[in-house]
Design a protein around this motif. Structure first.
Motif, mmCIF file in Angstrom:
data_model
loop_
_atom_site.group_PDB
_atom_site.id
_atom_site.type_symbol
_atom_site.label_atom_id
_atom_site.label_comp_id
_atom_site.label_asym_id
_atom_site.label_seq_id
_atom_site.Cartn_x
_atom_site.Cartn_y
_atom_site.Cartn_z
ATOM 1 N N ARG A 122 1.275 -1.477 -0.431
ATOM 2 C CA ARG A 122 -0.030 0.211 0.203
ATOM 3 C C ARG A 122 1.524 1.059 0.307
ATOM 4 O O ARG A 122 2.220 1.345 0.884
ATOM 5 C CB ARG A 122 -0.883 0.001 1.518
ATOM 6 C CG ARG A 122 -2.084 -0.580 1.213
ATOM 7 C CD ARG A 122 -2.639 -0.827 2.538
ATOM 8 N NE ARG A 122 -4.029 -1.901 1.814
ATOM 9 C CZ ARG A 122 -4.263 -2.988 2.644
ATOM 10 N NH1 ARG A 122 -3.362 -3.592 2.968
ATOM 11 N NH2 ARG A 122 -5.421 -3.289 2.679
ATOM 12 N N ARG A 123 0.011 2.147 -0.760
ATOM 13 C CA ARG A 123 1.117 3.399 -1.134
ATOM 14 C C ARG A 123 0.480 3.970 0.310
ATOM 15 O O ARG A 123 -0.389 3.909 0.694
ATOM 16 C CB ARG A 123 0.948 4.220 -2.477
ATOM 17 C CG ARG A 123 1.360 3.113 -3.177
ATOM 18 C CD ARG A 123 1.303 4.218 -4.507
ATOM 19 N NE ARG A 123 -0.220 4.790 -4.527
ATOM 20 C CZ ARG A 123 -1.395 4.223 -5.361
ATOM 21 N NH1 ARG A 123 -0.144 4.238 -6.923
ATOM 22 N NH2 ARG A 123 -2.358 3.923 -5.770
ATOM 23 N N PRO A 124 1.362 5.601 0.494
ATOM 24 C CA PRO A 124 1.390 6.266 1.639
ATOM 25 C C PRO A 124 -0.250 6.791 1.515
ATOM 26 O O PRO A 124 -0.704 6.975 0.264
ATOM 27 C CB PRO A 124 1.920 7.328 1.792
ATOM 28 C CG PRO A 124 3.320 6.328 1.353
ATOM 29 C CD PRO A 124 2.852 5.793 -0.073
ATOM 30 N N GLY A 125 -0.746 6.763 2.222
ATOM 31 C CA GLY A 125 -2.108 7.068 2.648
ATOM 32 C C GLY A 125 -3.300 6.361 2.212
ATOM 33 O O GLY A 125 -4.635 6.941 2.393
ATOM 34 N N GLN A 127 -3.290 2.579 3.160
ATOM 35 C CA GLN A 127 -3.059 2.002 4.737
ATOM 36 C C GLN A 127 -4.025 2.469 5.209
ATOM 37 O O GLN A 127 -3.128 4.025 6.688
ATOM 38 C CB GLN A 127 -1.890 1.755 4.688
ATOM 39 C CG GLN A 127 -1.438 1.102 6.500
ATOM 40 C CD GLN A 127 0.043 0.688 6.480
ATOM 41 O OE1 GLN A 127 0.612 1.547 5.681
ATOM 42 N NE2 GLN A 127 0.175 0.239 7.647
ATOM 43 N N SER A 129 -4.502 2.901 9.603
ATOM 44 C CA SER A 129 -3.812 2.668 10.754
ATOM 45 C C SER A 129 -4.146 1.552 11.337
ATOM 46 O O SER A 129 -3.606 0.864 11.514
ATOM 47 C CB SER A 129 -3.851 4.057 11.723
ATOM 48 O OG SER A 129 -5.650 3.578 12.233
ATOM 49 N N ILE A 133 0.852 -3.271 6.000
ATOM 50 C CA ILE A 133 1.496 -2.200 4.590
ATOM 51 C C ILE A 133 0.864 -3.440 3.412
ATOM 52 O O ILE A 133 1.193 -3.156 2.175
ATOM 53 C CB ILE A 133 3.077 -2.065 4.784
ATOM 54 C CG1 ILE A 133 3.506 -0.694 3.636
ATOM 55 C CG2 ILE A 133 3.872 -3.394 4.768
ATOM 56 C CD1 ILE A 133 4.467 -0.267 4.116
#
Length: 195
Positions: A122-125, A127, A129, A133
């Motif tokens: 997963r790219r930042p944003g 995923q 919390s 990942i």
């Protein structure tokens, strides 16, 4: 749909789901107790296996150490012997028939990840919390009756192995294997019929 239902249905699922994590920790406690158990304590051995596995036939023998993810997705038929240092990643159903011989170091995987890194990670944003990942899915593995799996064999997600099969040591089984054959190699392939 729960994350467990997604997992067993072959969809991408959240491996950090609280229900799955709870089952994971339960399995880890049972596995720890099993792997540290005195080999002569047959009563406790049976009790732990009955609590860990989804189904266990009569006279199933599993040598310690043994490792798995959840335990409850593993179904083993009667008179099957699982030798030491086997790892069953049972993120989906692992069904092993009766009269099986599973040699040391056998690994059975049901969990998988997308091959392409851009789909796997997963790219930042992307995923949340409470999500890992990595994206994960799973496919069941089925092994028939009267099967001998040689040492250090690796069985991949979604594979079906027929009845009366021998898989040679060190094989990497990536595709289905029919009944009544000898198969080995990397990738594993049918060598001859053994009817």
């Amino acid at each position: 749909m729960t994350e467990k239902e997604k997992m067993l249905g072959g969809q991408i699922y959240n491996t950090l789901d609280p229900q799955l994590i709870e089952q994971y920790h339960k399995a880890r406690r049972l596995i720890k107790d099993y792997n540290l158990l005195d080999s002569e304590d047959m009563v406790k051995r049976e009790a732990i296996l009955n609590a860990l596995l989804g189904e266990k036939g009569e006279k199933v023998w599993i040598e310690a150490p043994f490792f798995c993810d959840y335990g409850e997705h593993i179904h083993i038929g009667e008179n099957t012997f699982v030798n030491m240092n086997c790892t069953f990643l049972d993120d989906n159903i692992i069904r092993i028939g009766k009269n099986g011989l599973i040699a040391p170091g056998v690994q059975i995987y049901t969990a998988s990840h997308p091959i392409k890194a851009s789909e796997r990670i997963r790219r930042p944003g992307e995923q949340a919390s409470d999500e890992p990942i990595y994206r994960t899915s799973s496919k069941p593995v089925t092994i028939g009756d009267n099967v001998w799996i040689g040492g250090n064999v690796c069985i991949m997600p979604g594979v079906n192995i027929g009845d009366n099969v021998t898989i040679g040591a060190g094989a990497v089984v990536t595709k289905d294997i029919p009944d009544n054959v000898l198969a080995y190699g990397n990738p594993c392939r049918v060598i001859k019929s053994i009817e």
